[in-house]
Design an enzyme around this catalytic site. Structure first.
Site, mmCIF file in Angstrom:
data_model
loop_
_atom_site.group_PDB
_atom_site.id
_atom_site.type_symbol
_atom_site.label_atom_id
_atom_site.label_comp_id
_atom_site.label_asym_id
_atom_site.label_seq_id
_atom_site.Cartn_x
_atom_site.Cartn_y
_atom_site.Cartn_z
ATOM 1 N N ASP A 407 -18.781 -30.041 136.198
ATOM 2 C CA ASP A 407 -19.644 -30.731 137.138
ATOM 3 C C ASP A 407 -18.791 -31.790 137.854
ATOM 4 O O ASP A 407 -17.749 -32.192 137.340
ATOM 5 C CB ASP A 407 -20.801 -31.382 136.374
ATOM 6 C CG ASP A 407 -21.757 -32.113 137.286
ATOM 7 O OD1 ASP A 407 -22.060 -31.585 138.370
ATOM 8 O OD2 ASP A 407 -22.194 -33.221 136.921
ATOM 9 N N ASP A 596 -23.322 -33.250 132.869
ATOM 10 C CA ASP A 596 -24.018 -34.434 132.364
ATOM 11 C C ASP A 596 -25.474 -34.530 132.788
ATOM 12 O O ASP A 596 -26.182 -35.401 132.332
ATOM 13 C CB ASP A 596 -23.285 -35.710 132.804
ATOM 14 C CG ASP A 596 -23.420 -35.956 134.301
ATOM 15 O OD1 ASP A 596 -23.630 -34.982 135.046
ATOM 16 O OD2 ASP A 596 -23.318 -37.122 134.723
ATOM 17 N N ASP A 600 -27.408 -29.337 134.663
ATOM 18 C CA ASP A 600 -26.337 -28.680 133.907
ATOM 19 C C ASP A 600 -26.829 -28.079 132.586
ATOM 20 O O ASP A 600 -26.126 -27.275 131.973
ATOM 21 C CB ASP A 600 -25.214 -29.682 133.585
ATOM 22 C CG ASP A 600 -24.608 -30.293 134.834
ATOM 23 O OD1 ASP A 600 -24.429 -29.554 135.819
ATOM 24 O OD2 ASP A 600 -24.328 -31.501 134.827
#
Length: 706
Positions: A407, A596, A600
């Site tokens: 990410d 996070d 996700d």
């Protein structure tokens, strides 16, 4: 937030891409079915050692222990009984210095062994049944075989002493030591692995329980969220979480969707804009029309993805499980051959003795501790580096990973807007003077980007210029008067012409104008974490391909990807990230996912290894196998190193633990008797102990680089 502040900061948000989440995309059609499927685990029982999604080996249940009760409790209750048996039973007919007997002590031992078998052996027999159901006998089957043979033969030996008066060697010592060592090994491992949270429960907590529904007469009725219907008008107070997906009818506010979409800055929204249930409202009051409820809502779709991920079996080939499976078949085959051969060349009693000795020797004492001891050491090492490993198979899988998906916001970047650079344009003002003017004109705003300019000036020790008046320029920026001059801080678009400055990729540029002339610029953006660059280099060293997948827009994503020299995917919804991981896995690649946010969570759950950045959301943490408590990308490098070294130690320990068995089993069966070599039971016991000690010492030598 007041309307004026929305207008004044419109220029800061020009580059935000609000279309990146297609909330109408229907991925939730199986949500209800997923909720009631048996595959979703019940986390309500604290006495069980649950794992968040069973990354354990589904082909054999070596570590699927949450079905088998609490190993700590079973071990501690079994220990006193086991110790008494060890004190009263000779080891393979040799009395040790600490042992003693008394009349009928063998009957006492037989009774205690029966209790131990029923209570302490239960989880192993349950595990063995599951392994046989899946046609993959492994560790549980091997342990159950050793326990059953040593117990049954020992009961026969005791009965023979009293019925026929013949002395036959029993294996109660081996039975009790095997059971206690196996319970201890599984307890050590469960303790090291720890318990995982419930991602779906954490997700549900983002949505408020009640909503304020506006009735036809403008009265407000508080109604449970699950009773909301499409078309209801709902009022969302300042600071509240949005109760359902909908469209704003009245009001403006800044909506924080960071937990859901990964977008790093709160987004300005007004009439006609979509909002997501679970996002957080800023300072304004919003009236929104409910668009999606229940299974169709964004949060439910994410829950569905997590359910689907949890139901997918792990591809991990559990090393200890495979070795135990080989040992099981070898022990059975060798024991059968030994029985037939010795029955032919000797008698039935000799045949039975060699058969039983073979099966008892095959008991994996050292093998049972080989992996748990390495895991315990690895876990404590990882914890000292801020790495919490919840699923031990994550270590095995990470050591052979092909791809890592990262990410952007909060993982590779700080997730906070900062001044990336500030420049003077006219040669007459210093950079400090530009900063003082910008901090002065932005001083009264609570906008996060305005605050980053003020904080930048504070850190530089620069005193903001005092402005006599400050006004908002609708859709362009802000203007004010200071020292008899007129200043504006506006976007490049509002200025109407280009200025000759290098703007970092993905950054927002604002221009300071004095009496109509541009005198300075400030570029603001999400900053790379210091260790992101070294992480990418480390991944390439380990032949792991990094790919950045972010919910952010194309420009912001491209800027970060180019700096790091990696592939990227922009505008990624939770479904997109999930599909990316799934497609890579379907191509036979082992995938690590790092993230996070709630967006996700599904991909963290479906990935072979999910790594959650600790400063992220509880949902992401619950869905992951590994947690980085310090939110530092450099810790990912430490995890990859830990995974490789841990897997190396596991393999070494399996060689020591199983190697003994592979050598001892044929000798125990009398394979070398024709040249006068047989395995004296006592020697077998000593070899068993030595291999266990070697395994323990080897585990403790596991170390990481400083």
């Amino acid at each position: 937030m007041a309307k004026s502040e929305k207008d004044h900061h419109h220029h800061h948000d020009e580059q935000a891409d609000h279309s990146k989440m297609d909330h109408s995309k229907h991925v939730g059609h199986v949500y209800h079915e997923a909720q009631v499927k048996e595959g979703i685990q019940d986390h309500s029982n604290p006495s069980q050692n649950h794992e968040h999604h069973d990354h354990s080996d589904h082909s054999g249940h070596d570590h699927d222990h949450h079905h088998h009760g609490n190993f700590k409790e079973i071990f501690l209750k079994s220990l006193p009984v086991g110790i008494i048996i060890l004190l009263l039973s000779p080891m393979m007919d040799i009395r040790l210095p600490f042992q003693f007997t008394f009349p009928y002590s063998d009957i006492v031992v037989a009774g205690l062994a029966t209790i131990l078998l029923v209570y302490g052996g239960k989880p192993f027999f349950q595990g063995a049944i599951e392994e046989f159901r899946q046609k993959a006998p492994g560790m549980m089957a091997l342990i159950s075989l050793g326990l059953s043979v040593s117990y049954l033969y020992s009961i026969y030996a005791v009965l023979a002493r009293y019925v026929t008066g013949e002395h036959i060697m029993d294996f109660f010592f081996e039975f009790a030591s095997l059971l206690l060592i196996m319970l201890l090994g599984h307890w050590i491992e469960m303790k090291a692995v720890g318990e995982a949270g419930d991602a779906q429960k954490s997700l549900a907590e983002l949505v408020p329980k009640d909503a304020h529904v506006v009735l036809e007469d403008d009265a407000i009725e508080t109604r449970p969220v699950n009773e909301l219907k499409v078309g209801d008008l709902v009022r969302v107070q300042a600071g509240e979480n949005v109760p359902a997906d909908g469209i704003i009818k009245r009001g403006t506010s800044r909506i924080n969707e960071a937990l859901l979409t990964g977008e790093s800055k709160p987004i300005e929204k007004g009439a006609g804009d979509k909002v997501i249930g679970g996002s957080t409202n800023g300072a304004g009051i919003l009236y929104l029309e409910v668009q999606e409820t229940g299974d169709q809502s964004f949060i439910s779709q994410v829950q569905t993805l997590i359910s689907q991920a949890q139901d997918q079996p792990s591809r991990a080939e559990n090393l200890a499980q495979k070795v135990a499976g080989w040992l099981f078949y070898i022990a059975i085959a060798v024991a059968f051959i030994a029985f037939v051969v010795w029955l032919y060349i000797a008698d039935i009693q000799t045949a039975i003795l060699f058969t039983v000795t073979t099966l008892v020797i095959a008991c994996p004492h050292a093998l049972g501790l080989a992996i748990p001891l390495v895991i315990a050491r690895s876990t404590s090492l990882g914890a000292s580096r801020g790495l919490l490993v919840k699923d031990r198979e994550a270590l095995e899988l990470a050591s052979k990973a092909d791809v890592m998906i990262l990410d952007k916001t909060g993982t590779l970047t700080t997730g906070e807007f900062k001044v990336l650079n500030m420049e003077t344009l006219d040669g007459q003002h210093t950079e400090a003077e530009i900063a003082a003017l910008m901090a002065g004109i932005e001083g009264g705003s609570s906008h996060p980007i305005a605050q980053s300019i003020v904080q930048y000036a504070e850190k530089q020790g620069i005193q903001p210029v005092h402005f006599d008046s400050i006004d908002v320029v609708s859709g362009a920026g802000i203007e004010g008067n200071a020292n008899g001059r007129k200043y504006e801080l506006i976007s490049q678009k509002a200025l109407g012409r280009d200025v000759a400055v290098d703007v970092p990729k993905g950054a927002t540029l604002s221009i300071l104008v004095e009496d109509g002339d541009p005198i300075g610029t400030v570029a603001l953006g999400d900053e790379l974490k210091e260790t992101s660059g070294t992480l990418i280099q480390a991944l390439k060293h380990y032949n792991i391909k990094p790919i950045m997948a972010t919910g952010d827009n194309e420009t912001a994503a491209q800027g970060v990807a180019e700096k790091l020299g990696i592939e990227y995917r922009a505008n990624q919804s939770p479904q997109d990230k999930y599909d990316l991981v799934e497609s890579l896995k379907n191509n036979g690649q082992t995938v690590i996912m790092v993230g996070d946010g709630v967006n996700d969570a599904p991909s963290l759950a479906i990935a072979d290894v999910g790594i959650a950045v600790g400063a992220g959301t509880q949902v992401a943490i619950d869905s992951a196998d590994v947690i980085l408590t310090q939110s530092d990308p450099g810790d990912i490098e430490s995890f990859i190193e830990l995974a490789n070294k841990t897997t190396g130690k596991m393999k070494q320990n399996l060689v020591w633990g199983a190697g003994y068995n592979f050598i001892a089993i044929p000798i125990a069966a009398g394979g070398l008797a024709f040249i006068g070599i047989t395995l004296v039971p006592a020697v077998g016991a000593v070899l068993m102990s030595v291999s266990t000690v070697i395994v323990a010492i080897n585990a403790m030598t596991l170390k990481l680089k400083n």
